[in-house]
Write an enzyme that holds these catalytic residues in place. Structure first.
Site, PDB file in Angstrom:
ATOM      1  N   ASN A  56      -5.208  20.542  -2.662  1.00 56.63           N
ATOM      2  CA  ASN A  56      -5.697  21.166  -3.651  1.00 56.63           C
ATOM      3  C   ASN A  56      -5.042  22.132  -4.038  1.00 56.63           C
ATOM      4  O   ASN A  56      -3.521  22.554  -3.444  1.00 56.63           O
ATOM      5  CB  ASN A  56      -6.666  21.727  -2.404  1.00 56.63           C
ATOM      6  CG  ASN A  56      -6.422  22.782  -1.714  1.00 56.63           C
ATOM      7  OD1 ASN A  56      -5.200  22.878  -0.745  1.00 56.63           O
ATOM      8  ND2 ASN A  56      -6.369  23.999  -1.595  1.00 56.63           N
ATOM      9  N   GLU A  69      -8.019  15.469  -2.453  1.00 58.21           N
ATOM     10  CA  GLU A  69      -8.455  13.793  -2.406  1.00 58.21           C
ATOM     11  C   GLU A  69      -7.819  13.202  -3.912  1.00 58.21           C
ATOM     12  O   GLU A  69      -7.417  12.628  -3.681  1.00 58.21           O
ATOM     13  CB  GLU A  69      -9.323  13.867  -1.641  1.00 58.21           C
ATOM     14  CG  GLU A  69     -10.182  14.112   0.045  1.00 58.21           C
ATOM     15  CD  GLU A  69     -10.899  15.484  -0.532  1.00 58.21           C
ATOM     16  OE1 GLU A  69     -10.496  16.604  -0.273  1.00 58.21           O
ATOM     17  OE2 GLU A  69     -11.541  15.759   0.209  1.00 58.21           O
ATOM     18  N   CYS A 100     -15.666  16.932  -0.163  1.00 62.37           N
ATOM     19  CA  CYS A 100     -16.736  17.266  -0.600  1.00 62.37           C
ATOM     20  C   CYS A 100     -17.197  16.471  -1.327  1.00 62.37           C
ATOM     21  O   CYS A 100     -16.378  15.099  -1.501  1.00 62.37           O
ATOM     22  CB  CYS A 100     -16.370  19.107  -1.778  1.00 62.37           C
ATOM     23  SG  CYS A 100     -15.359  18.162  -3.246  1.00 62.37           S
TER      24      CYS A 100
END
Length: 149
Positions: A56, A69, A100
């Site tokens: 991230n 991701e 998410c």
């Protein structure tokens, strides 16, 4: 390390799943998360055997942040890879974290059958397909039969 390659002659084995979890933990160490302090790492396995790492990357404007991701998928696509077998996702928590909604939608673009491995900081694993995490999703299949595009 941007990516590495692993052998897939026996398919997606438990040993390869474990390796993906380890790669995701490595990717987590590159996280840029000065605001949330919530490090996430991902390891995306392409059909070719190439593994793309993602972490991230936060931004002061919050909305400009990108999840681990999506980082892994963008790295894979920009390297010419668009067919994936599995993705492992981990954080520093001992609980399972799940992609998410935005990441789920982003990944479904490349296939509902993608194996998603949720890995705790202790190395415990839960395994799903992306279709299980995002049932009744909207994706490329919904557009292919449209005559008005």
């Amino acid at each position: 390390m941007s990516h590495t390659k692993i052998g897939l002659k026996n398919g997606l084995t438990p040993e390869i799943e474990k390796q993906l979890g380890e790669f995701a933990s490595l990717a987590k160490t590159y996280s840029y998360s000065p605001y949330s302090k919530f490090r996430v790492g991902a390891a995306l396995l392409a059909e070719s055997g190439n593994v793309f790492l993602g972490c991230n990357v936060e931004n002061a404007s919050y909305g400009g942040a990108i999840c681990a991701e999506r980082t892994a998928v963008v790295k894979a696509v920009s390297s010419g890879e668009k067919k994936y077998l599995a993705i492992a996702i981990t954080s520093d928590q001992n609980d399972f974290i799940s992609p998410c909604g935005f990441c789920r939608q982003f990944m479904v673009e490349f296939g509902k059958k993608l194996i998603v491995l949720l890995v705790t900081a202790e190395g415990k694993v839960k395994k799903f397909t992306l279709e299980e995490l995002l049932p009744l999703s909207f994706g490329p299949d919904n557009l292919e039969n449209r005559n008005d595009l």
